[in-house]
Every structure is written in C-alpha cells, then in structure tokens.
Design an enzyme around this catalytic site. Structure first.
Site, mmCIF file in Angstrom:
data_model
loop_
_atom_site.group_PDB
_atom_site.id
_atom_site.type_symbol
_atom_site.label_atom_id
_atom_site.label_comp_id
_atom_site.label_asym_id
_atom_site.label_seq_id
_atom_site.Cartn_x
_atom_site.Cartn_y
_atom_site.Cartn_z
ATOM 1 N N GLU A 55 81.888 -27.814 76.559
ATOM 2 C CA GLU A 55 83.270 -28.680 76.559
ATOM 3 C C GLU A 55 82.923 -29.476 75.471
ATOM 4 O OE1 GLU A 55 84.002 -30.166 80.411
ATOM 5 O OE2 GLU A 55 84.125 -28.238 81.429
ATOM 6 N N ASP A 115 65.205 -31.590 86.295
ATOM 7 C CA ASP A 115 64.220 -31.569 87.304
ATOM 8 C C ASP A 115 64.113 -30.376 88.236
ATOM 9 O OD1 ASP A 115 61.989 -33.572 88.062
ATOM 10 O OD2 ASP A 115 63.014 -33.479 90.108
HETATM 11 C C1 GLC Z 1 59.212 -32.832 88.776
HETATM 12 C C2 GLC Z 1 59.232 -34.448 88.124
HETATM 13 C C3 GLC Z 1 58.175 -35.234 89.121
HETATM 14 C C4 GLC Z 1 58.966 -35.209 90.712
HETATM 15 C C5 GLC Z 1 59.267 -34.144 91.037
HETATM 16 C C6 GLC Z 1 60.244 -34.212 92.448
HETATM 17 O O1 GLC Z 1 58.401 -32.257 89.199
HETATM 18 O O2 GLC Z 1 58.755 -34.379 87.183
HETATM 19 O O3 GLC Z 1 57.930 -36.372 88.735
HETATM 20 O O4 GLC Z 1 57.969 -36.131 91.291
HETATM 21 O O5 GLC Z 1 60.020 -33.376 90.326
HETATM 22 O O6 GLC Z 1 61.490 -34.644 92.019
#
Ligand code: GLC
Length: 562
Positions: free
Chosen positions: A267, A216
């Site tokens: 790993e 993310d």
């Molecule tokens: C990314 C995710 C989204 C989230 C953001 C903050 O863009 O896909 O859903 O709100 O990160 O974590």
C-alpha cells in the site's frame, strides 16, 4: 550531547522499491546504544543524537531492536503494547523526531516486530487470565487443558527455547504455551483478531515513516496442535523432516499470514520491506524471502561457520543460488544481539578442537568461566573478524551489522550473576550464560562514567578497558576497526548493483577469491601462511599488506591489473 546531523549532502531517500537489495543495515539495540537521559538505559533521543555518527559510518538503514513498553523479561522481546514507545526510552514524538533525523541523513528505518508472542502484561493476556476457560479472550493465545485428574500436569513435555517447561499453569486446570520465557505467551495466529491487530500495527509504524520490518521468530506463528500432542522426542524427529508438518515451527500455513502482510506493505511507496528471522532448514528459507511474502530472510550460515574458506565458499554459493531462485537478495550476518560477537568467536579454539566453540549462542566454557579460561586469542580473533567482515561487505546482497562490531568489540564475559539479564541464564540455572555479553552499552569516549554512553551509569557493566575501543579512541586512528568499516562502507557505495560473482580458483584451499561483475576482486587468505598477492591495485586491506604478499587472516579488495 551532540545535535542530530542536518548537513544537506546526504543522499535523498527517493522511492526506489529495491533500496534494500544491497543495503548495509546497522542494528541498534536501543537500550545499549546511547543514553540521552542519563538513567543508564539507552533511549530513542540517544539514537537521534548519534545520527551524525551513523551517517559518517555510511550505513543505508538502521534496524532498531524492540523499543516498545516492556518489563524486559527478554530484553524488550516481551512487548506490552505494540504501538507505543517504552516511557523509559522516550515518546512517540521522540520516535518521529528520530525517523525524521535519520531520513534527513539518508538513512532508512527498520523496526523489529514481535508477532509470535506478546508479553504477559499485554492487555489481551491480562484479559485471558481474568476470563474463564473456553472464553473468547483465551482464544487469542494457546491455552490447553492440563493432563492428570485435575489438569495438574502440563499438556506435553515440551521445553522452552530458553530452557525449562514450555507450558505454564494458570490455576484452573489450563496451561498456556510459551516457546520462549514464561512472560512471553504465544499468540494464536489462527485467530482473525490477532491477525487484524498486527495489520493495524504494520500500518501504524508504516504511517509514521518506517521503511521496513525485521520479523522476530517469523517461522513460529502458525501452529498445528493436534488433540494428542506429540512428545518432545517425537517433535525433534519431525523437525528433522523439515517438511512443514512440525507443530510449532515453519508450518506451510505461515506464508498465508505473510501474504496478508505483503498486501499492506504494497500500500506504500516505496513498498515497506521485511526480513524474516527464520531459523529453518536452509532449503526452506527461500519461502520466507519470496516477493509474495516478506521479501527477504536472514541466513545465519556465515555466523554459524568457522573461519574457513571452504565453508564460506559453500555457504556463499548456496545462498546466492537461493536468493536468485526466490527473486530476493541474500543477507549476510556475522554478529547480532543473540550471539557471541564475531571478534570473540574467531579468537576461541576452532570447533572440534576444544569445548569453547560448541555454540555461537551461549554456554561456551570461556564465557562460563567469566573470561578467565586461558583460551581466547583476542588479537587473532579481531584480525579474523576484520578479514571476514571485508568478505561480507564485498558480497552481493545486503549486509547486517551489529552495533559495536565496527569498534571491534569483544564479547564481555565477566558479568556477575546478579547483574545478568538474559532469561536463558536464569532458566538454565546459569548452565547457559546467555546473551548479555554482546548487549553491553557501547563505548563512545575513552573515559567518563559509562564511556560516553550517557551521563550516568550503564545497565550492564562495561569492562574497565572499554575506553580503548571507544569511538573517540578509534576515529582518529587510521589503523582502527572503525576506520576500516568507514572506508569499506564508503567504497562499497561505488559498487553498482551486481548480484552475482565469479569464483577464482588456483590459490589453494585456504583462499577465498572472487571477481564481481564490476571488476573488483575480493581475495581472502583464510589460512595460516602468506600467499602471493594477485596483480592489481589494492583498494582496501583488512590489515596492513606490505609488498607482494597477502598475510594470513587478511582480505583485500582489489581492482585487477589491466
Ligand atoms: C528472537 C530474538 C531474540 C528473542 C527471541 C524471542 O530470536 O532475536 O532476541 O529472545 O526471538 O523473542
């Protein structure tokens, strides 16, 4: 509730290190997929109960959005504890059982990892709040003194991605940075303990059998905050340079972090995989996809494009070149949990011809009207969605599908304000509608309290007509979206490893046509009039094709004649 599918004809997983290169990955948004406990919130046992469905659909892997303990300030992307399961969604034992059931069905498991920020309930952040300025505990986050005589003003005028200020005061003259919601304090990745803890988390899930990670906000971890912070306007100018010097995004040092992650991935046998969510300039995406780093990166270019042959062709050409240059394979996405579903996007007026296509993320006039603005062409949007999906699934590279798109679901517009959950909606005072409309629990049956989602209700309201798009309604119907996806995924397994294509010209600007090295032709008529169907055997069509014509907004997969 159906039992996990344990039939033994599933392909064994094996140790092929390249399994991801051409994989079809199905995104599960766990709270909205299947609710085994009947509390209105989807859960891990719910996913396990639907393994048979996923296997029959024909996906190679499942990517689970966050299922960790969370106050749900941002749909679970505010993580309290990275190495546990939200008790409302189950237990670690439930997680292990789900992984086993998916693996037994020949399906890999990818989990979402959220390293840019923790939640404000994370033990580290609680410790930082309880500790004084300058303490070790505050070093794990991005704290700054406020401006003004007593630090009563924010350190800068930066805005959070979800709207509103990006700094929050803690009462002693210091402020912490949150690029997203207030409940999502940014971690300080210059801190060794932060880095080591995430290596621990990667091993924790890898040891439990997880095959890969979706990273993310992968472009946000490394920060470069000078003594005197640039203004928001100055930052916006620096962002345009896309040269790795922006204070918050896409700094060159971020790749040092991923080199450490790669050592952990390697790993394992097969090595764990990763895909970066990095909203960066297209020219810089390949760095995230490097084999020394995460290995693959999302390209959201098709998702941001119109239903337009020229746009699709440029995007496909560019991304295949990028993938070849980095040694990765390309990723293709039309829908996910952050954007308006593609069946709806394509049914709204084309960008530039109305106010309703300004953004794929949120805030369209149609959504803001609660779906009452008379602009949506549902049937036309779905038809284009079918055609675009068959292009996507015919491309070399891996395809990421979002739960419910295989049912042809539309974005849900009419969610009352008091039932909305997305922080974007609240932080913009409803000016941006947010992403709840694609996160409504999916319908499994034609009727029932939550259309088979669970025995109880649904944490976001489902529209009255949802049952017509349910799995039960569609699985026996050869003309349904579900039947199309099943046939496409089954046929796709016959395509062998080809990672290039050859464009075929001559059918006019509205036609996208290419030949794969395995000899298959993919022809999409993205215009408004029929064209002659090329010679050959039609293997699959996104909507019925009769006679010698390829109708508008239709894609065919063909085996060339002779
Ligand atoms: C990314 C995710 C989204 C989230 C953001 C903050 O863009 O896909 O859903 O709100 O990160 O974590």
């Amino acid at each position: 509730m159906a039992q996990p599918d344990t039939r033994s004809d599933a392909a064994p997983l094996g140790v092929d290190p390249d399994w991801w290169r051409q994989a079809v990955v199905y995104q599960v948004y766990p709270r909205s997929f299947a609710d085994a406990t009947g509390d209105g919130i989807g859960d891990i046992p719910g996913v396990t109960s639907r393994v048979g469905y996923l296997r029959e659909l024909g996906v190679d892997a499942v990517w689970l959005s966050p299922f960790y303990p969370s106050a749900l300030a941002d749909g679970g992307y505010d993580v309290d504890d990275y190495r546990n399961v939200d008790p409302r969604l189950g237990t670690l034992d439930d997680f292990d059982a789900m992984v086993t059931a998916l693996h037994d069905a020949g399906i890999r498991v990818i989990v979402d990892i959220v390293p840019n920020h923790s939640s404000n309930r994370h033990v580290w952040f609680q410790e930082a709040l309880a500790s004084p300025k300058g303490s070790r505990a505050r070093d794990r986050y991005v704290f700054r003194d406020g401006l003004g005589e007593n630090g009563e003003l924010p350190p800068s005028d930066w805005q959070s991605v979800f709207g509103g200020p990006a700094w929050e005061p803690v009462g002693d003259g210091q402020w912490y940075l949150h690029i997203f919601a207030t409940e999502q304090p940014d971690l300080n990745w210059a801190d060794r303990e932060v880095r080591d803890d995430f290596l621990h988390t990667l091993r924790f899930w890898s040891d439990r059998g997880v095959d890969g990670f979706r990273v993310d906000v992968a472009h946000g971890l490394a920060k470069g905050l000078p003594e005197v912070l640039p203004s928001a306007a100055e930052l916006a100018e620096i962002e345009k340079l896309a040269d790795g010097t922006h204070a918050l995004w896409d700094r060159d040092e971020v790749h040092e972090i991923y080199a450490e992650w790669r050592a952990v991935f390697d790993e394992y046998t097969p090595p764990r995989t990763a895909v970066a969510e990095a909203w960066v300039a297209a020219s810089r995406r390949a760095r995230y996809a490097s084999a020394d780093g995460l290995g693959q990166a999302f390209n959201f270019d098709l998702l941001e494009a119109d239903f337009d042959a020229a746009q699709f062709r440029d995007i496909i050409t560019f991304n295949l070149e990028q993938a070849a240059a980095s040694g990765s394979s390309s990723t293709w996405v039309l829908s996910n949990h952050d954007v308006v579903r593609h069946a709806t996007r394509y049914g709204l007026p084309a960008r530039g011809t109305g106010p309703d296509r300004d953004t794929v993320k949120s805030g369209t006039a149609w959504l803001l009207s609660g779906g009452t603005a008379p602009v949506l062409d549902e049937a036309g949007g779905l038809r284009k969605a079918h055609a675009a999906t068959l292009v996507l699934l015919g491309l070399p590279g891996s395809a990421y599908l979002y739960q419910g798109e295989e049912l042809g679901l539309q974005e849900v517009a009419d969610i009352p304000a008091e039932e909305r959950q997305d922080p974007t909606f609240f932080r913009t005072d409803g000016g941006e509608i947010g992403r709840d409309g694609c996160r409504v629990p999916i319908p499994w049956t034609t009727s029932g309290p939550s259309f088979g989602f669970g025995a109880g209700g649904s944490h976001l309201p489902q529209p009255a007509g949802f049952g017509a798009s349910s799995v039960e309604a569609e699985e026996g119907d050869p003309a349904s979206t579900l039947s199309l996806y099943r046939r496409a995924l089954a046929l796709r397994h016959e395509l062998q490893g080809a990672e290039t294509l050859e464009w075929i010209d001559g059918d006019g600007p509205d036609v996208l046509a290419f030949r794969r090295p395995d000899g298959w032709l993919i022809v999409a008529n993205m215009g408004e009039t029929s064209i002659p169907l090329p010679a050959g055997e039609v293997l699959l069509a996104s909507d019925p094709v009769d006679g010698a014509e390829l109708p508008p907004a239709t894609t065919v997969w063909m085996r060339a004649a002779g």
